[in-house]
Enzyme design. Structure first.
Site, PDB file in Angstrom:
ATOM      1  N   CYS A   1       8.896   9.043   0.151  1.00 49.96           N
ATOM      2  CA  CYS A   1       8.035   8.990   1.340  1.00 49.96           C
ATOM      3  C   CYS A   1       8.938   8.639   2.527  1.00 49.96           C
ATOM      4  O   CYS A   1       9.780   7.737   2.432  1.00 49.96           O
ATOM      5  CB  CYS A   1       6.934   7.954   1.165  1.00 49.96           C
ATOM      6  SG  CYS A   1       5.892   8.306  -0.257  1.00 49.96           S
TER       7      CYS A   1
ATOM      8  N   GLU B   1      12.178  -5.930  -6.339  1.00 50.35           N
ATOM      9  CA  GLU B   1      11.501  -6.926  -5.493  1.00 50.35           C
ATOM     10  C   GLU B   1      10.093  -7.224  -6.003  1.00 50.35           C
ATOM     11  O   GLU B   1       9.439  -6.353  -6.567  1.00 50.35           O
ATOM     12  CB  GLU B   1      11.350  -6.364  -4.074  1.00 50.35           C
ATOM     13  CG  GLU B   1      12.644  -6.114  -3.369  1.00 50.35           C
ATOM     14  CD  GLU B   1      12.429  -5.455  -2.009  1.00 50.35           C
ATOM     15  OE1 GLU B   1      11.264  -5.273  -1.601  1.00 50.35           O
ATOM     16  OE2 GLU B   1      13.430  -5.131  -1.372  1.00 50.35           O
TER      17      GLU B   1
ATOM     18  N   CYS C   1       8.117  -2.549   1.375  1.00 52.23           N
ATOM     19  CA  CYS C   1       8.654  -2.378   0.036  1.00 52.23           C
ATOM     20  C   CYS C   1      10.072  -1.801   0.034  1.00 52.23           C
ATOM     21  O   CYS C   1      10.361  -0.827   0.705  1.00 52.23           O
ATOM     22  CB  CYS C   1       7.637  -1.564  -0.760  1.00 52.23           C
ATOM     23  SG  CYS C   1       8.100  -0.008  -1.419  1.00 52.23           S
TER      24      CYS C   1
ATOM     25  N   CYS D   1       2.680  -8.798  -5.631  1.00 48.93           N
ATOM     26  CA  CYS D   1       2.938  -7.362  -5.557  1.00 48.93           C
ATOM     27  C   CYS D   1       4.181  -7.090  -6.404  1.00 48.93           C
ATOM     28  O   CYS D   1       5.235  -7.683  -6.169  1.00 48.93           O
ATOM     29  CB  CYS D   1       3.160  -6.980  -4.091  1.00 48.93           C
ATOM     30  SG  CYS D   1       3.574  -5.256  -3.893  1.00 48.93           S
TER      31      CYS D   1
ATOM     32  N   CYS E   1      12.921   4.901  -6.094  1.00 47.71           N
ATOM     33  CA  CYS E   1      11.747   5.754  -6.232  1.00 47.71           C
ATOM     34  C   CYS E   1      12.140   7.192  -5.954  1.00 47.71           C
ATOM     35  O   CYS E   1      12.948   7.465  -5.065  1.00 47.71           O
ATOM     36  CB  CYS E   1      10.647   5.318  -5.264  1.00 47.71           C
ATOM     37  SG  CYS E   1       9.135   6.272  -5.483  1.00 47.71           S
TER      38      CYS E   1
ATOM     39  N   CYS F   1       9.567   4.955   3.853  1.00 47.87           N
ATOM     40  CA  CYS F   1       9.679   3.858   2.877  1.00 47.87           C
ATOM     41  C   CYS F   1      11.130   3.576   2.507  1.00 47.87           C
ATOM     42  O   CYS F   1      11.908   4.510   2.251  1.00 47.87           O
ATOM     43  CB  CYS F   1       8.874   4.231   1.638  1.00 47.87           C
ATOM     44  SG  CYS F   1       9.109   3.123   0.267  1.00 47.87           S
TER      45      CYS F   1
HETATM   46  S1  SF4 Z   1       5.792   4.593  -0.715  1.00 47.22           S
HETATM   47 FE1  SF4 Z   1       7.911   4.269  -1.374  1.00 47.22          FE
HETATM   48  S2  SF4 Z   1       7.718   3.377  -3.419  1.00 47.22           S
HETATM   49 FE2  SF4 Z   1       5.712   4.277  -2.929  1.00 47.22          FE
HETATM   50  S3  SF4 Z   1       5.814   6.377  -3.750  1.00 47.22           S
HETATM   51 FE3  SF4 Z   1       6.492   6.530  -1.621  1.00 47.22          FE
HETATM   52  S4  SF4 Z   1       8.751   6.333  -1.722  1.00 47.22           S
HETATM   53 FE4  SF4 Z   1       7.913   5.618  -3.676  1.00 47.22          FE
END
Ligand code: SF4
Length: 415
Positions: free
Chosen positions: A146, A114, A397, A135, A142, A149
């Site tokens: 987190c 994205e 995101c 962005c 990832c 996310c």
């Molecule tokens: S916020 Fe999302 S994209 Fe960013 S490091 Fe944490 S898991 Fe990865």
């Protein structure tokens, strides 16, 4: 010919097909000007052909070798034989031209990433306002997981190549240019109507021929940028170079969840990128709950790395803080957050959480966000609260990618 430019076996670690490794050409947009000059010298091509090629790639955003009409056919054939020219395929787009727009791109291996275009950015990272900020993503998925996310929900698939990072800017601009041309032709049609109340044709022409659409970059999309360090830095150098994107390094912000060693590495890069830390918690207790990276690099280590960065760079850092109801939005967090911000001479960006389908977290009430902001300001901290755009278009995101992949799994496209 410099080694490694011609054909690499599977540099992105793509799966083998029918038991054989996939032969992948290095993409032309992964190369610096110096590397191209070296290649052209080996081929015996005149030096002036390099700026011509670069003009096609970055100013005209050419989508094929055939389009490069002032390059001789023999040179185009050599280029096509030795390099790929990958163009991101637009899989989905949400938003309207005057609001935040989200682009979902399909990569050559079928993966999705994205990018989000935010028009008239309200000076979030210290740059002038009224700019188009893009962005961009740096990884497919990832690994950092987190808890709030969407990008990390299905894990990490691979790093993006240099060209895939660079292409996000060019691909968005191609789409915008097409939109502008369509709007222009519509306006010209209207202008031709008797008694039409539209701007004169000369003004329409001027509006349609604007140059770079993207003039700010935030590396805050899918993936942890500093975990794909070498590709990221090379891509940003290409986007910054006068022969490439021509976007100032001070208009590029790299955001990290807190990889302390890479922050120190970034400090010694000669380029003046901006740094943002995705903090989201002002104590180890809160960060450990929502950001597993904090167990590896706890706050004291992260803050020490930021201080080292500042000593070398002398630049202000931004602290990103997503406000999540009942997790990190209590006024108790404002005191340690203020003391961190003051210690780092940092500005704080507060971002109310965007709901992610399938995750339990919710955004605090507006009054809670306002109270949090006021408490920080009372403590002498420069802070902004994003009265955020894009909440209605899966702008957090990774959400649009996740949604699309799940839709495709339940109802795959024919073929
Ligand atoms: S916020 Fe999302 S994209 Fe960013 S490091 Fe944490 S898991 Fe990865």
């Amino acid at each position: 010919m410099p080694r490694g430019f011609r054909q690499q076996i599977n540099p992105l670690g793509l799966p083998a097909r029918n038991g054989y490794p996939v032969r992948v050409l290095t993409d032309i947009k992964s190369l610096s000007r110096e590397e191209l000059e070296a290649q052209f010298k080996v081929w015996g091509e005149p030096a002036y052909r390099v700026p011509q090629l670069l003009d096609w790639l970055y100013a005209r955003r050419a989508a094929s070798w055939e389009a490069m009409s002032n390059l001789p056919k023999t040179l185009r054939a050599k280029l096509a034989e030795s390099f790929s020219l990958q163009i991101l395929e637009l899989a989905r787009k949400q938003g309207s031209p005057d609001t935040t727009q989200k682009y979902l791109w399909k990569l050559a291996d079928g993966a999705f990433i994205e990018s989000v275009l935010i028009p008239a950015n309200p000076a979030l990272y210290g740059e002038a306002s009224d700019r188009h900020t893009l962005c961009i993503s740096t990884q497919v998925g990832c690994a950092y997981g987190c808890r709030f996310c969407a990008s990390g929900l299905d894990g990490w698939k691979r790093n993006l190549g240099v060209h895939e990072i660079v292409e996000q800017v060019l691909a968005v601009e191609r789409v915008c240019e097409k939109q502008m041309l369509e709007a222009r032709s519509l306006m010209l049609d209207k202008a031709a109507e008797p008694d039409a109340e539209v701007p004169p044709a000369s003004r329409i022409q001027h509006q349609a021929s604007s140059d770079r659409v993207v003039n700010n970059i935030v590396v805050m999309g899918m993936g942890e940028p500093l975990a794909n360090y070498d590709h990221l830095i090379k891509a940003l150098k290409i986007l910054n170079a006068p022969w490439g994107g021509g976007i100032g390094a001070r208009r590029m912000t790299i955001s990290t969840s807190g990889l302390a060693p890479q922050i120190r590495k970034l400090a010694v890069e000669p380029m003046q990128f901006r740094l943002a830390i995705s903090l989201h918690g002002a104590t180890d207790e809160v960060r450990n709950r929502i950001m597993p990276v904090n167990k590896k690099y706890p706050l004291h280590e992260l803050v020490n790395a930021c201080e080292d960065y500042q000593r070398v760079k002398g630049r202000m850092i931004t602290l990103e803080y997503i406000l999540i109801a009942g997790i990190n939005d209590s006024l108790e967090q404002t005191r340690p957050l203020a003391s961190l911000a003051k210690r780092l001479y940092a500005k704080v960006n507060l971002i109310p959480y965007n709901k992610v389908e399938g995750l339990p977290w919710v955004r605090p009430a507006d009054e809670v966000c306002e109270r949090f902001l006021a408490a920080l300001e009372k403590n002498g901290v420069t802070a902004t609260l994003r009265r955020e755009k894009g909440g209605d278009i899966d702008a957090a995101c990774g959400q649009l990618r996740l949604k699309t992949e799940r839709e495709l799994k339940s109802a795959p496209l024919p073929g």
